[in-house]
Structures are given as C-alpha cells and as structure tokens.
Design a protein around this motif. Structure first.
Motif, PDB file in Angstrom:
ATOM      1  N   TYR A   1      30.360  31.665  36.969  1.00  0.00           N
ATOM      2  CA  TYR A   1      30.607  32.446  38.181  1.00  0.00           C
ATOM      3  C   TYR A   1      29.991  33.835  38.065  1.00  0.00           C
ATOM      4  CZ  TYR A   1      33.006  34.937  41.886  1.00  0.00           C
ATOM      5  OH  TYR A   1      33.276  35.717  42.976  1.00  0.00           O
ATOM      6  N   ILE A   2      30.210  34.495  36.941  1.00  0.00           N
ATOM      7  CA  ILE A   2      29.651  35.837  36.737  1.00  0.00           C
ATOM      8  C   ILE A   2      28.127  35.791  36.804  1.00  0.00           C
ATOM      9  CG2 ILE A   2      29.344  37.696  35.048  1.00  0.00           C
ATOM     10  CD1 ILE A   2      32.282  37.098  34.176  1.00  0.00           C
TER      11      ILE A   2
ATOM     12  N   TYR B   1      34.667  41.440  36.407  1.00  0.00           N
ATOM     13  CA  TYR B   1      35.070  40.103  35.961  1.00  0.00           C
ATOM     14  C   TYR B   1      34.692  39.823  34.511  1.00  0.00           C
ATOM     15  CZ  TYR B   1      35.648  39.321  40.952  1.00  0.00           C
ATOM     16  OH  TYR B   1      36.036  39.418  42.263  1.00  0.00           O
TER      17      TYR B   1
ATOM     18  N   TYR C   1      30.242  42.154  39.528  1.00  0.00           N
ATOM     19  CA  TYR C   1      30.373  41.250  38.384  1.00  0.00           C
ATOM     20  C   TYR C   1      30.979  41.931  37.154  1.00  0.00           C
ATOM     21  CZ  TYR C   1      26.327  43.237  35.964  1.00  0.00           C
ATOM     22  OH  TYR C   1      25.471  44.071  35.322  1.00  0.00           O
ATOM     23  N   THR C   2      30.838  43.247  37.031  1.00  0.00           N
ATOM     24  CA  THR C   2      31.345  43.919  35.832  1.00  0.00           C
ATOM     25  C   THR C   2      32.870  43.908  35.748  1.00  0.00           C
ATOM     26  OG1 THR C   2      31.309  46.101  36.892  1.00  0.00           O
ATOM     27  CG2 THR C   2      29.348  45.454  35.631  1.00  0.00           C
TER      28      THR C   2
ATOM     29  N   ILE D   1      27.030  35.568  40.473  1.00  0.00           N
ATOM     30  CA  ILE D   1      27.181  36.731  41.355  1.00  0.00           C
ATOM     31  C   ILE D   1      26.420  37.957  40.865  1.00  0.00           C
ATOM     32  CG2 ILE D   1      29.406  35.953  42.248  1.00  0.00           C
ATOM     33  CD1 ILE D   1      30.720  38.170  40.536  1.00  0.00           C
ATOM     34  N   ALA D   2      26.095  38.008  39.575  1.00  0.00           N
ATOM     35  CA  ALA D   2      25.401  39.183  39.032  1.00  0.00           C
ATOM     36  C   ALA D   2      24.048  39.441  39.709  1.00  0.00           C
ATOM     37  CB  ALA D   2      25.239  39.057  37.523  1.00  0.00           C
TER      38      ALA D   2
END
Length: 187
Positions: free
Chosen positions: A121-122, A143, A140-141, A125-126
């Motif tokens: 997921y990260i 998470y 993203y950070t 989205i990053a």
C-alpha cells in the motif's frame, strides 16, 4: 574465527528488544501527551479565540496511527494483547500449550501478511506525491510505522510460538509466561 554462542545471541536479542521497548514506550507516551495537548489547545483556541488550530485534525490522525501500531507491537511483546481466556483457562496445561503454539504461529503469519500488504500500500501511494493539506507532509510517511511495527509484532508472535514448542511453560510472548502474566494482572 569466533562463532556466536547462544548466550551472545540471547544477549543481543535482549539488547535489541530493550531498545525497541524504550523507543516504543517513548512513542506511546509522547504521542498520547501530544494528542492531549493538541486537543486542549484546539478547544481553548476555538472557545476563547473563536479559531481552531488548522492542523489539529491531521496531527491527531498521525498520532492515532503511531499509537495504534506502536501499541500493538508493545502489547504483543508484553503479553498484554487481547485474549479470550474463558475456554483457554479451563483447558489442561498440555492443551493450553498446544493451543498457544497454534495461536502464536497463525497470528504471526496473519500479522506478517498484513505487514506485507501495508508495504504494498505504501509503495502504491508514495509515487502519487500526495501531501497532507495543512502540514504539507507526504501522506505515505505517516504510514511508515505500520509495516515496521507489524514486522516486530509478527516476529514476537513467531518467537512466542518457538518458545512454546521448546519449553514446558506456556508463553504468551517470547519472555512472558501465563504464570508471570497472571501474577502481574493480580497486582
């Protein structure tokens, strides 16, 4: 060439876990205090100055994520996770041990799979480059703590399963037996 003895490995593990305990404990304490102060100052600003803190909601969201995942790992390591003990406590010790081995390994696999999906997921989205509107922090950070904490939690459950396979005591966590947990719970 020197080889590592089991005592050196155990000592390194205890040192590593000690550092993780201190870091997670600090994260939990600081996050809860920051959330309290953030909410207090937001209410004071809204009531007395008719103006809320523009970043309060985002800060609380970040802190909730930190508290959730750091708390999960911390609770698993101390055997303080939620347990349904009605059936477990009624079983003889041999069945408790068997059940705890199954529970530990199944939970470890589930947590590690969730950790894998959190990384996916990260990574998805990053690249989008989304920023939090008020704080301008990349989304993203906030998470990043999830996969780290999930890995530590999964490792703890795996180690508890290993301990239950090779020891006579029933372990709730790699260093916490049911007897130790019950003694602490009575205090």
């Amino acid at each position: 060439m020197k080889t590592s003895s089991p005592n050196q490995i155990k000592s390194a593990y205890h040192c590593f876990i000690g550092i993780i305990n201190k870091v997670e404990g600090a994260i939990l304490i600081i996050s809860v205090l920051l959330m309290a102060f953030n909410n207090i100052f937001n209410v004071v600003g809204r009531v007395f100055f008719n103006n809320s803190l523009f970043f309060a909601e985002e800060v609380n969201s970040i802190l909730i994520i930190l508290i959730t995942f750091a708390g999960t790992s911390f609770a698993a390591r101390h055997g303080s996770h939620i347990r349904m003990t009605a059936i477990f406590d009624a079983l003889p010790k041999a069945y408790q041990k068997f059940l705890m081995v199954i529970i530990s390994f199944v939970t470890a696999v589930c947590i590690l799979v969730i950790g894998y999906f959190s990384i996916k997921y990260i990574l998805s989205i990053a690249p989008r480059g989304q920023l939090l509107p008020a704080l301008q922090i990349p989304v993203y950070t906030i998470y990043l703590w999830a996969p780290i904490s999930l890995f530590i939690t999964g490792l703890e459950y795996f180690l508890a399963g290993i301990k239950n396979l090779f020891n006579t005591e029933v372990f709730l966590a790699s260093e916490v037996t049911t007897q130790q947990h019950d003694t602490v719970a009575e205090l």
